[in-house]
Design an enzyme around this catalytic site. Sequence first.
Site, PDB file in Angstrom:
ATOM      1  NE  ARG A 296     -32.833 -23.661 -34.424  1.00 28.68           N
ATOM      2  CZ  ARG A 296     -33.746 -24.971 -34.152  1.00 28.68           C
ATOM      3  NH1 ARG A 296     -35.088 -24.756 -33.740  1.00 28.68           N
ATOM      4  NH2 ARG A 296     -32.887 -26.130 -33.772  1.00 28.68           N
TER       5      ARG A 296
ATOM      6  NE  ARG B  45     -40.211 -24.590 -36.203  1.00 29.42           N
ATOM      7  CZ  ARG B  45     -40.025 -25.443 -35.383  1.00 29.42           C
ATOM      8  NH1 ARG B  45     -40.834 -26.661 -35.319  1.00 29.42           N
ATOM      9  NH2 ARG B  45     -39.097 -25.441 -34.493  1.00 29.42           N
TER      10      ARG B  45
HETATM   11  O1  CP3 Z   1     -31.970 -19.214 -37.800  1.00 28.17           O
HETATM   12  C1  CP3 Z   1     -30.928 -20.137 -37.459  1.00 28.17           C
HETATM   13  O2  CP3 Z   1     -30.716 -20.113 -36.366  1.00 28.17           O
HETATM   14  C2  CP3 Z   1     -30.268 -21.037 -38.588  1.00 28.17           C
HETATM   15  C3  CP3 Z   1     -30.681 -22.304 -38.752  1.00 28.17           C
HETATM   16  C4  CP3 Z   1     -30.455 -23.320 -37.689  1.00 28.17           C
HETATM   17  C5  CP3 Z   1     -31.564 -24.411 -37.536  1.00 28.17           C
HETATM   18  N1  CP3 Z   1     -31.113 -25.338 -36.558  1.00 28.17           N
HETATM   19  C6  CP3 Z   1     -32.829 -24.429 -38.398  1.00 28.17           C
HETATM   20  C7  CP3 Z   1     -33.612 -25.375 -37.677  1.00 28.17           C
HETATM   21  C8  CP3 Z   1     -29.579 -23.769 -36.568  1.00 28.17           C
HETATM   22  C9  CP3 Z   1     -28.306 -22.661 -36.262  1.00 28.17           C
HETATM   23  C10 CP3 Z   1     -29.718 -24.865 -35.959  1.00 28.17           C
HETATM   24  C11 CP3 Z   1     -29.198 -25.392 -35.106  1.00 28.17           C
HETATM   25  C12 CP3 Z   1     -29.507 -26.569 -34.243  1.00 28.17           C
HETATM   26  N2  CP3 Z   1     -30.227 -27.832 -34.809  1.00 28.17           N
HETATM   27  C13 CP3 Z   1     -29.025 -26.881 -32.762  1.00 28.17           C
HETATM   28  C14 CP3 Z   1     -28.346 -26.095 -32.084  1.00 28.17           C
HETATM   29  C15 CP3 Z   1     -29.021 -24.853 -31.462  1.00 28.17           C
HETATM   30  C16 CP3 Z   1     -30.227 -25.250 -30.489  1.00 28.17           C
HETATM   31  O3  CP3 Z   1     -31.285 -24.767 -30.895  1.00 28.17           O
HETATM   32  O4  CP3 Z   1     -30.269 -25.903 -29.536  1.00 28.17           O
HETATM   33  C17 CP3 Z   1     -29.884 -28.158 -32.490  1.00 28.17           C
HETATM   34  C18 CP3 Z   1     -29.656 -28.893 -31.381  1.00 28.17           C
HETATM   35  C19 CP3 Z   1     -30.484 -28.467 -33.829  1.00 28.17           C
HETATM   36  C20 CP3 Z   1     -31.122 -29.944 -34.119  1.00 28.17           C
HETATM   37  C21 CP3 Z   1     -32.406 -29.661 -34.401  1.00 28.17           C
HETATM   38  N3  CP3 Z   1     -32.978 -29.358 -35.491  1.00 28.17           N
HETATM   39  C22 CP3 Z   1     -33.713 -29.969 -33.556  1.00 28.17           C
HETATM   40  C23 CP3 Z   1     -33.507 -30.741 -32.016  1.00 28.17           C
HETATM   41  C24 CP3 Z   1     -34.871 -29.573 -34.223  1.00 28.17           C
HETATM   42  C25 CP3 Z   1     -36.348 -29.577 -33.941  1.00 28.17           C
HETATM   43  C26 CP3 Z   1     -36.666 -28.910 -32.792  1.00 28.17           C
HETATM   44  C27 CP3 Z   1     -37.337 -27.635 -33.633  1.00 28.17           C
HETATM   45  O5  CP3 Z   1     -37.011 -26.453 -33.252  1.00 28.17           O
HETATM   46  O6  CP3 Z   1     -38.088 -28.068 -34.507  1.00 28.17           O
HETATM   47  C28 CP3 Z   1     -34.454 -29.070 -35.495  1.00 28.17           C
HETATM   48  C29 CP3 Z   1     -35.102 -28.676 -36.588  1.00 28.17           C
HETATM   49  C30 CP3 Z   1     -34.942 -26.935 -37.012  1.00 28.17           C
HETATM   50  N4  CP3 Z   1     -33.472 -26.732 -37.306  1.00 28.17           N
HETATM   51  C31 CP3 Z   1     -36.063 -26.189 -37.748  1.00 28.17           C
HETATM   52  C32 CP3 Z   1     -35.130 -24.969 -38.068  1.00 28.17           C
HETATM   53  C33 CP3 Z   1     -35.935 -23.831 -38.657  1.00 28.17           C
HETATM   54  C34 CP3 Z   1     -37.467 -26.466 -37.457  1.00 28.17           C
HETATM   55  C35 CP3 Z   1     -37.843 -27.301 -38.697  1.00 28.17           C
HETATM   56  C36 CP3 Z   1     -38.994 -27.150 -39.360  1.00 28.17           C
HETATM   57  O7  CP3 Z   1     -39.134 -25.860 -39.913  1.00 28.17           O
HETATM   58  O8  CP3 Z   1     -39.742 -27.872 -39.545  1.00 28.17           O
END
Ligand code: CP3
Length: 347
Positions: free
Chosen positions: A28, A32
């Site tokens: 990540r 944000r």
């Molecule tokens: O920088 C990176 O790692 C690359 C981008 C990336 C995102 N999600 C961006 C993201 C990657 C590799 C993921 C993987 C992901 N997504 C996983 C596996 C890794 C982990 O964290 O367990 C999972 C379970 C998801 C599903 C997901 N996406 C959830 C549960 C959420 C909400 C929780 C949160 O952190 O907000 C997301 C949203 C998400 N994915 C955001 C980002 C930058 C935030 C969204 C926003 O900007 O509003």
Amino acid sequence: MTAEPVTKPLLRVLTGKRTAIPPIWLMRQAGRYLPEYRALREKADGFLDLCFNSPLAAEITLQPIRRFGFDAAILFSDILVVPHALGQRVTFAQGEGPQLDPLEEPSALSSLRSDIDHNALEPVYATIARVKQDLPRTVALLGFCGAPWTLATYMIAGRGTADQFPARAFAYRHPDAFVRLIDVLVDASASYLCRQFAAGVDAVQIFDTWAGVLPADEFQRWCIEPVARMIAKVRAQVPAARIIGFPRGAGTELPRYLDAVPVDAVGLDWMTELSFAREHIQPRRTVQGNLDPLALLAGGAALDRATDAILEAFGQGPFIFNLGHGIVPDTPIAHVERLIARVRGRV
Ligand code: CP3
């Protein structure tokens, strides 16, 4: 692909070599906690629109590279683009996480496609091609996908839930339907990863965020076996594919995971004990991890101490420095700078 392992430290380490200074990237790392991410985020309607806007997604992928000089860039996208490309409705409400139309009963599976719609994912492949052009030669580009089990947990519940109750109950109640869903996800994810390699990623990570909620037998059946099959399918098309597995929460099942899953490296979560991993995991595979994201949030002496303990434990073998899960949004930039400097021996 042949010349690249020499110029990219992360790829060198994925071949089992040690580097004097471990390569570092953070799960990540695009997100944000970065003001420049938040500024671009406002320009897109929804989070998925951002993932499918190649110019913006490429820019976001590169933001943490420009700011911090990490050794790897990870494609900006999400694991839930795969359910989307199988025809399930996926939305992200601001601040609330993902929402999908839940697959509550086996009959709901018939609403899914049996094969992944690559047209829907073209923007992701276009992002990879764009990033590739602008990435420094020494920086690796990582693609990724969710593991079948973790994707299935979101597809069944329609959201994240405590210990993913709905998917665990579904797998016990409807094993035949669950096998069908996992099989679709194995094929879809393997095909998706092959296209990411074709578009130019150097390596991929398979995120099994919810691996740790399963009893050992179920872990074998729903995590180990499907991911092993997926990797076989990917390597049938892309023999040199470099793959990092991240079975979060696998704990004492990690050796069994390595017995059956031919990953080049394994991502360790922050709960994994360092001496256990040094003795039983690192001799078998490159390790990646495993700083507690909250130590990075807290900073100060706690961060330095935790960082040093990890460097000390893994520094003598093939090792990629990372967090034990994703960086949390409130993390101060200065703490990330401090961490990188310390890993590189500068403070
Ligand atoms: O920088 C990176 O790692 C690359 C981008 C990336 C995102 N999600 C961006 C993201 C990657 C590799 C993921 C993987 C992901 N997504 C996983 C596996 C890794 C982990 O964290 O367990 C999972 C379970 C998801 C599903 C997901 N996406 C959830 C549960 C959420 C909400 C929780 C949160 O952190 O907000 C997301 C949203 C998400 N994915 C955001 C980002 C930058 C935030 C969204 C926003 O900007 O509003």
